[in-house]
Design a protein around this motif. Structure first.
Motif, PDB file in Angstrom:
ATOM      1  N   VAL A 113       0.620  -1.061  -0.258  1.00 39.13           N
ATOM      2  CA  VAL A 113      -0.447   0.246   0.023  1.00 39.13           C
ATOM      3  C   VAL A 113       0.715   1.813  -0.029  1.00 39.13           C
ATOM      4  CG1 VAL A 113      -1.785   1.416   1.270  1.00 39.13           C
ATOM      5  CG2 VAL A 113      -2.022  -0.962   1.139  1.00 39.13           C
ATOM      6  N   LEU A 114       1.933   0.685   0.115  1.00 37.63           N
ATOM      7  CA  LEU A 114       3.215   2.721   0.807  1.00 37.63           C
ATOM      8  C   LEU A 114       3.991   2.309  -0.491  1.00 37.63           C
ATOM      9  CD1 LEU A 114       4.446   4.639   2.534  1.00 37.63           C
ATOM     10  CD2 LEU A 114       5.943   2.770   3.482  1.00 37.63           C
ATOM     11  N   TYR A 115       3.723   1.278  -1.111  1.00 35.32           N
ATOM     12  CA  TYR A 115       4.204   1.564  -2.666  1.00 35.32           C
ATOM     13  C   TYR A 115       3.657   2.086  -3.247  1.00 35.32           C
ATOM     14  CZ  TYR A 115       6.902  -0.178  -6.653  1.00 35.32           C
ATOM     15  OH  TYR A 115       7.456  -0.104  -7.660  1.00 35.32           O
ATOM     16  N   ASP A 116       2.566   1.709  -3.254  1.00 32.62           N
ATOM     17  CA  ASP A 116       1.326   2.382  -4.291  1.00 32.62           C
ATOM     18  C   ASP A 116       1.433   3.946  -4.404  1.00 32.62           C
ATOM     19  OD1 ASP A 116       1.542  -0.220  -5.660  1.00 32.62           O
ATOM     20  OD2 ASP A 116      -0.297  -0.727  -4.296  1.00 32.62           O
ATOM     21  N   ALA A 117       1.093   4.591  -3.082  1.00 31.66           N
ATOM     22  CA  ALA A 117       1.159   5.385  -1.869  1.00 31.66           C
ATOM     23  C   ALA A 117       2.893   6.421  -3.227  1.00 31.66           C
ATOM     24  CB  ALA A 117       0.897   5.823  -0.235  1.00 31.66           C
ATOM     25  N   TYR A 118       4.015   6.045  -2.811  1.00 33.19           N
ATOM     26  CA  TYR A 118       5.531   6.350  -3.243  1.00 33.19           C
ATOM     27  C   TYR A 118       4.938   6.846  -4.528  1.00 33.19           C
ATOM     28  CZ  TYR A 118      10.272   7.082  -4.041  1.00 33.19           C
ATOM     29  OH  TYR A 118      11.294   7.012  -4.634  1.00 33.19           O
ATOM     30  N   ASP A 119       4.754   5.160  -5.624  1.00 32.42           N
ATOM     31  CA  ASP A 119       4.941   5.523  -7.293  1.00 32.42           C
ATOM     32  C   ASP A 119       3.506   6.302  -7.286  1.00 32.42           C
ATOM     33  OD1 ASP A 119       4.874   4.260  -9.126  1.00 32.42           O
ATOM     34  OD2 ASP A 119       2.727   3.967  -9.582  1.00 32.42           O
ATOM     35  N   THR A 120       2.333   7.134  -6.840  1.00 30.36           N
ATOM     36  CA  THR A 120       1.360   7.966  -7.369  1.00 30.36           C
ATOM     37  C   THR A 120       2.160   8.926  -6.681  1.00 30.36           C
ATOM     38  OG1 THR A 120       0.041   6.410  -6.481  1.00 30.36           O
ATOM     39  CG2 THR A 120      -0.830   8.452  -6.097  1.00 30.36           C
ATOM     40  N   ALA A 121       2.756   9.377  -5.657  1.00 30.98           N
ATOM     41  CA  ALA A 121       3.248  10.930  -5.475  1.00 30.98           C
ATOM     42  C   ALA A 121       3.972  10.823  -6.128  1.00 30.98           C
ATOM     43  CB  ALA A 121       3.790  10.675  -3.884  1.00 30.98           C
ATOM     44  N   LEU A 122       4.989  10.207  -6.878  1.00 29.06           N
ATOM     45  CA  LEU A 122       5.789  10.261  -7.858  1.00 29.06           C
ATOM     46  C   LEU A 122       5.391  10.622  -9.105  1.00 29.06           C
ATOM     47  CD1 LEU A 122       8.624   7.467  -7.332  1.00 29.06           C
ATOM     48  CD2 LEU A 122       8.572  10.260  -6.847  1.00 29.06           C
ATOM     49  N   MET A 123       4.524  10.439  -9.692  1.00 29.65           N
ATOM     50  CA  MET A 123       3.066  10.679 -10.672  1.00 29.65           C
ATOM     51  C   MET A 123       2.416  11.612 -10.733  1.00 29.65           C
ATOM     52  SD  MET A 123       1.355   6.885 -12.474  1.00 29.65           S
ATOM     53  CE  MET A 123       0.854   6.163 -10.256  1.00 29.65           C
ATOM     54  N   GLN A 124       2.317  12.310  -9.752  1.00 28.66           N
ATOM     55  CA  GLN A 124       1.789  13.868  -9.490  1.00 28.66           C
ATOM     56  C   GLN A 124       2.844  14.712  -9.391  1.00 28.66           C
ATOM     57  OE1 GLN A 124       0.010  12.578  -5.337  1.00 28.66           O
ATOM     58  NE2 GLN A 124      -2.013  11.777  -6.810  1.00 28.66           N
ATOM     59  N   LEU A 125       3.516  14.269  -8.925  1.00 30.91           N
ATOM     60  CA  LEU A 125       4.974  15.491  -9.042  1.00 30.91           C
ATOM     61  C   LEU A 125       5.587  15.264 -10.208  1.00 30.91           C
ATOM     62  CD1 LEU A 125       6.575  14.267  -5.551  1.00 30.91           C
ATOM     63  CD2 LEU A 125       6.028  16.688  -6.402  1.00 30.91           C
ATOM     64  N   ALA A 126       4.973  14.705 -10.970  1.00 33.20           N
ATOM     65  CA  ALA A 126       5.688  15.008 -11.719  1.00 33.20           C
ATOM     66  C   ALA A 126       5.128  15.406 -13.472  1.00 33.20           C
ATOM     67  CB  ALA A 126       5.917  13.153 -12.551  1.00 33.20           C
ATOM     68  N   ALA A 127       4.062  14.925 -13.279  1.00 32.79           N
ATOM     69  CA  ALA A 127       2.503  15.585 -13.820  1.00 32.79           C
ATOM     70  C   ALA A 127       2.453  17.416 -13.285  1.00 32.79           C
ATOM     71  CB  ALA A 127       1.732  15.148 -13.078  1.00 32.79           C
ATOM     72  N   GLY A 128       3.031  17.434 -12.369  1.00 34.57           N
ATOM     73  CA  GLY A 128       2.984  19.168 -12.028  1.00 34.57           C
ATOM     74  C   GLY A 128       2.187  19.385 -11.405  1.00 34.57           C
ATOM     75  N   THR A 129       1.392  18.344 -10.315  1.00 36.21           N
ATOM     76  CA  THR A 129       0.421  18.786  -9.493  1.00 36.21           C
ATOM     77  C   THR A 129       0.961  19.594  -8.280  1.00 36.21           C
ATOM     78  OG1 THR A 129      -0.748  16.563  -9.902  1.00 36.21           O
ATOM     79  CG2 THR A 129      -0.574  17.597  -7.589  1.00 36.21           C
ATOM     80  N   ARG A 130       0.467  20.070  -7.683  1.00 39.44           N
ATOM     81  CA  ARG A 130       0.627  20.410  -6.298  1.00 39.44           C
ATOM     82  C   ARG A 130       1.198  19.698  -5.276  1.00 39.44           C
ATOM     83  NH1 ARG A 130      -2.471  22.012  -1.814  1.00 39.44           N
ATOM     84  NH2 ARG A 130      -1.443  22.691  -0.171  1.00 39.44           N
ATOM     85  N   ALA A 131       2.831  19.925  -5.282  1.00 41.78           N
ATOM     86  CA  ALA A 131       3.482  19.182  -4.227  1.00 41.78           C
ATOM     87  C   ALA A 131       2.842  18.673  -3.059  1.00 41.78           C
ATOM     88  CB  ALA A 131       4.806  20.069  -3.676  1.00 41.78           C
ATOM     89  N   ALA A 132       2.097  19.984  -1.536  1.00 41.57           N
ATOM     90  CA  ALA A 132       2.192  19.599  -0.979  1.00 41.57           C
ATOM     91  C   ALA A 132       0.981  19.098  -0.291  1.00 41.57           C
ATOM     92  CB  ALA A 132       1.476  21.034  -0.403  1.00 41.57           C
TER      93      ALA A 132
END
Length: 204
Positions: A113-132
């Protein structure tokens, strides 16, 4: 299979950190979806023509294979499994997540579950989503998966109005778990946030 005969093939993973070992090799700290944090020796990875050299990059999804017993296994193969283009503040946010994983997770303790959360966060950061929002969502999952979850409804991590309170609460809980070991990336992130806030304030 027992640890004496450990052999893993094409496990989804990310490289969290790498340090030189001997003249031509690296010790890689990886976060695997099925096996948690593992230490791997990448033999010959520093050689100019090594097949591992262009593959072992932080924040990029990998498929890793390894074998061996003991605390440090031998990396036998690594393949790129995707692209997460990061730069600037997004890159620093990703290093912050890596430092949290390295500090708080025990070796070889799977947290899919944490791995998936980490993967999702990286995708969001790469897409320019608000980092906070991406970071708070990851921190929330990290605390919950390591047994220090918050007993309240999951907040709206994309709501900037609750960001200061949420950030303070999660960092207080993370500080308790870190037992006085400050994160280098946190200090840099706070400095970046202060500079951005100062830039937004109207000049007198």
């Amino acid at each position: 299979m027992t640890k004496r005969g450990t052999r893993v093939q094409d496990s989804p993973a990310y490289m969290l950190h790498a340090t030189p070992w001997r003249e031509t090799s690296l010790i890689v700290q990886a976060f695997s979806r099925e096996h948690g944090c593992v230490a791997l020796v990448a033999k010959g990875a520093k050689r100019p023509y090594s097949a591992l050299r262009p593959v072992l990059s932080a924040f990029q999804p990998l498929a890793l294979s390894w074998s061996g017993a003991g605390e440090v296994k031998t990396l036998t193969r690594a393949e790129v499994a995707g692209i997460r283009p990061l730069a600037g503040g997004a890159l620093m946010s990703a290093w912050y997540m890596n430092e949290l994983l390295l500090r708080l997770l025990p070796r070889e303790d799977a947290h899919p579950v944490l791995y998936d959360a980490y993967d999702t966060a990286l995708m969001q950061l790469a897409a320019g989503t608000r980092a906070a929002g991406a970071l708070r969502r990851f921190e929330w999952t990290l605390l919950r998966e390591t047994g220090y979850g918050v007993d309240e409804a999951t907040p709206d991590f994309d709501d900037p109005a609750i960001e200061p309170r949420l950030r303070a609460d999660l960092r207080e809980r993370l500080d308790e778990n870190l037992a006085g070991r400050p994160l280098a990336t946190r200090r840099v992130l706070l400095d970046l946030q202060t500079r951005r806030l100062s830039a937004r304030l109207p000049s007198r």
